[in-house]
Design a protein around this motif. Structure first.
Motif, PDB file in Angstrom:
ATOM      1  N   LEU A   1       0.585  -1.267   0.044  1.00 21.08           N
ATOM      2  CA  LEU A   1      -0.125  -0.347   0.085  1.00 21.08           C
ATOM      3  C   LEU A   1       0.589   1.311   0.470  1.00 21.08           C
ATOM      4  O   LEU A   1       1.651   1.655   1.191  1.00 21.08           O
TER       5      LEU A   1
ATOM      6  N   VAL B   1       1.019   5.327   0.140  1.00 24.10           N
ATOM      7  CA  VAL B   1      -0.035   6.149   0.743  1.00 24.10           C
ATOM      8  C   VAL B   1       0.742   8.090   0.626  1.00 24.10           C
ATOM      9  O   VAL B   1       2.021   7.588   0.977  1.00 24.10           O
TER      10      VAL B   1
ATOM     11  N   SER C   1      -1.183  12.935  -6.543  1.00 24.96           N
ATOM     12  CA  SER C   1      -2.087  11.788  -6.534  1.00 24.96           C
ATOM     13  C   SER C   1      -1.435  11.145  -7.010  1.00 24.96           C
ATOM     14  O   SER C   1      -0.855  10.763  -7.374  1.00 24.96           O
ATOM     15  N   ALA C   2      -3.101   9.779  -7.662  1.00 29.21           N
ATOM     16  CA  ALA C   2      -2.387   8.491  -7.609  1.00 29.21           C
ATOM     17  C   ALA C   2      -2.097   8.059  -9.144  1.00 29.21           C
ATOM     18  O   ALA C   2      -1.476   7.463  -9.257  1.00 29.21           O
TER      19      ALA C   2
ATOM     20  N   TYR D   1      -1.672  -1.304  -4.027  1.00 24.09           N
ATOM     21  CA  TYR D   1      -2.194  -0.354  -4.528  1.00 24.09           C
ATOM     22  C   TYR D   1      -1.251   1.055  -3.781  1.00 24.09           C
ATOM     23  O   TYR D   1      -0.975   1.691  -3.045  1.00 24.09           O
ATOM     24  N   LEU D   2      -2.342   2.427  -5.045  1.00 18.82           N
ATOM     25  CA  LEU D   2      -2.190   3.788  -4.645  1.00 18.82           C
ATOM     26  C   LEU D   2      -3.323   4.457  -3.792  1.00 18.82           C
ATOM     27  O   LEU D   2      -4.740   3.980  -4.128  1.00 18.82           O
ATOM     28  N   TYR D   3      -2.783   5.033  -2.390  1.00 22.13           N
ATOM     29  CA  TYR D   3      -3.759   6.010  -2.315  1.00 22.13           C
ATOM     30  C   TYR D   3      -3.722   7.071  -1.915  1.00 22.13           C
ATOM     31  O   TYR D   3      -2.142   7.296  -1.043  1.00 22.13           O
TER      32      TYR D   3
ATOM     33  N   GLU E   1      -4.015   9.937   0.387  1.00 21.12           N
ATOM     34  CA  GLU E   1      -4.795  10.373   1.939  1.00 21.12           C
ATOM     35  C   GLU E   1      -3.711  10.971   2.688  1.00 21.12           C
ATOM     36  O   GLU E   1      -2.833  10.351   2.273  1.00 21.12           O
TER      37      GLU E   1
ATOM     38  N   ILE F   1      -6.174   6.505   6.901  1.00 21.03           N
ATOM     39  CA  ILE F   1      -4.672   5.482   6.049  1.00 21.03           C
ATOM     40  C   ILE F   1      -5.156   3.735   7.258  1.00 21.03           C
ATOM     41  O   ILE F   1      -5.167   2.993   6.305  1.00 21.03           O
TER      42      ILE F   1
ATOM     43  N   THR G   1      -8.147   1.828   5.748  1.00 21.30           N
ATOM     44  CA  THR G   1      -7.388   1.013   4.499  1.00 21.30           C
ATOM     45  C   THR G   1      -6.567  -0.253   4.844  1.00 21.30           C
ATOM     46  O   THR G   1      -6.638  -0.511   4.744  1.00 21.30           O
TER      47      THR G   1
END
Length: 423
Positions: free
Chosen positions: A89, A91, A96-97, A115-117, A119, A125, A128
């Motif tokens: 993940l 973060v 931005s993603a 996964y890109l997040y 936040e 977080i 997630t």
């Protein structure tokens, strides 16, 4: 009217795993120790700096100047961990993603459970992480994170401290390796409270100049390995590439027959590294002689020049001195003293040293050459790169097996070393 979910008012400081198991006091006899498992990336230099690989449940802080390549390094490392079967993940509080995806495509990185997040709210977080249950988490960067319970701006001391504390609990209770990117101040230290470096398991500094392609990853704190280990990388269009033989890299542009040059086998952690030290001595035009050093401690240079003048008879008080460690590396160990002195004497006397000579030793104020640590590894590194002679302290000659391909010369005083070096 828009419904908003209030943050959980329960005490978040108690350590609870994702499965709901709370931390409790246990007798030391009931605690079982599992063998420490490390996950190796495809970057041998990165594994070396961490002490052998990524430790599950560790909290790693990486700091460096803006634009030095911190995000690129972590994106490459996380992609490699993902290719080995780990769920990642990433973060980002700064991009931005879509921006991260563009960089990943430029670096030709692919992944499935990646996964890109985008936040910055730490509780979101945390939710997630509990939902995805990743093996690795990258936080880019900790100064952009915001905890809803703290009434202050992002990047403040309280915000950074509380956000790091939450991430530390997540890492320790769930065996998740978390990498944190930290901004640095103009002095080069990681921004935020000093407590930040005490809380994490490992502190890495990513160093280098934007005008040079080489980068140095240096460990200054490591609970799972040696400190002062370094990894050397080269920034290319396709990302960071590791440099497996830095000694050859630092010596490949050395001029034959040049004065004011001496090579030292310096230790960086457990790794011996050959570096060229250059000196330029010229008569001063003004009243006070000028001293300038790059990559070397200024006080050390001044001390060695004073010893050369008092014990070796070199008149340096009316000479300007300019010294540097070639390649952009910084040296600060005592074993480099002899090579600094020889390079200064070479430039002052206008006599070149042999290109196959290496100089190792600490210099005392009375002109003696004192013994240094790990002499065997240093000499073997010099022999491996084709050096024919190595000057070492005489007290370092006993107790180890000398290589056949190199002549080891023991020296007691600085005057003796200078006389033998210029024969």
């Amino acid at each position: 009217m828009v419904e908003e979910k209030l943050p959980d008012q329960s005490d978040s400081r108690s350590r609870v795993t994702m499965s709901g198991k709370a931390s409790k006091a246990e007798p030391i006899t009931d605690i079982t120790i599992e063998k420490e498992e490390r996950v190796k990336t495809k970057m041998a230099e990165f594994n070396r700096v961490l002490g052998g690989g990524v430790v599950p449940g560790s909290l790693v802080l990486i700091g460096g100047d803006p634009g030095i390549g911190k995000s690129t390094l972590l994106l490459q490392v996380s992609a490699q961990l993902n290719q080995q079967g780990g769920k990642v993940l990433y973060v980002s509080g700064e991009e931005s993603a879509a921006q991260i995806k563009m960089r990943a495509e430029r670096l030709e990185l692919r992944g499935t459970d990646f996964y890109l997040y985008a936040e910055t709210e730490i509780s979101a977080i945390q939710g997630t992480i509990e939902k995805l249950k990743p093996d690795y988490v990258i936080i880019d960067s900790i100064q952009t994170m915001h905890h809803v319970k703290i009434d202050s701006a992002s990047g403040s001391v309280s915000q950074v401290r509380e956000s790091t504390s939450t991430l530390m609990q997540i890492a320790k209770m769930n065996e998740i390796a978390i990498f944190i990117v930290g901004h640095v101040t103009k002095e080069g230290a990681i921004a935020g409270p000093r407590m930040l470096e005490h809380m994490v398991d490992t502190v890495l500094y990513f160093e280098g100049e934007q005008h040079h392609t080489f980068r140095i990853l240096r460990a200054v704190k490591n609970r799972f390995g040696s400190t002062n280990e370094i990894g050397i990388f080269e920034m290319r269009n396709g990302g960071l590439k590791e440099v497996l033989n830095p000694s050859q890299l630092f010596l490949e542009e050395r001029l034959a027959g040049a004065t004011g040059s001496a090579v030292v086998a310096a230790m960086e952690g457990t790794r011996p590294m050959l570096v060229e030290i250059q000196s330029l001595i010229s008569p001063t035009v003004f009243g006070n002689a000028k001293r300038t050093s790059s990559g070397l401690d200024y006080s050390r240079v001044s001390l060695i020049m004073a010893v050369l003048e008092k014990r070796a008879g070199l008149l340096l008080q009316n000479q300007d001195a300019y010294l540097k460690a070639a390649g952009g590396v910084r040296l600060d160990e005592p074993a480099i003293d002899l090579s600094i002195a020889i390079s200064i004497a070479s430039s002052y006397k206008e006599k070149e040293t042999r290109p196959t000579d290496c100089f190792i030793g600490e210099i005392g104020l009375t002109g003696e050459i004192r013994s240094v640590s790990k002499i065997e590894q240093r000499v073997k590194e010099a022999a491996k790169l084709g050096f024919k002679r190595v000057f070492i302290p005489k007290n370092n000659k006993d107790g180890w097996e000398m290589p056949d391909k190199i002549e080891v010369i023991g020296c007691t005083t600085l005057s003796e070393a200078i006389k033998k070096a210029f024969i």
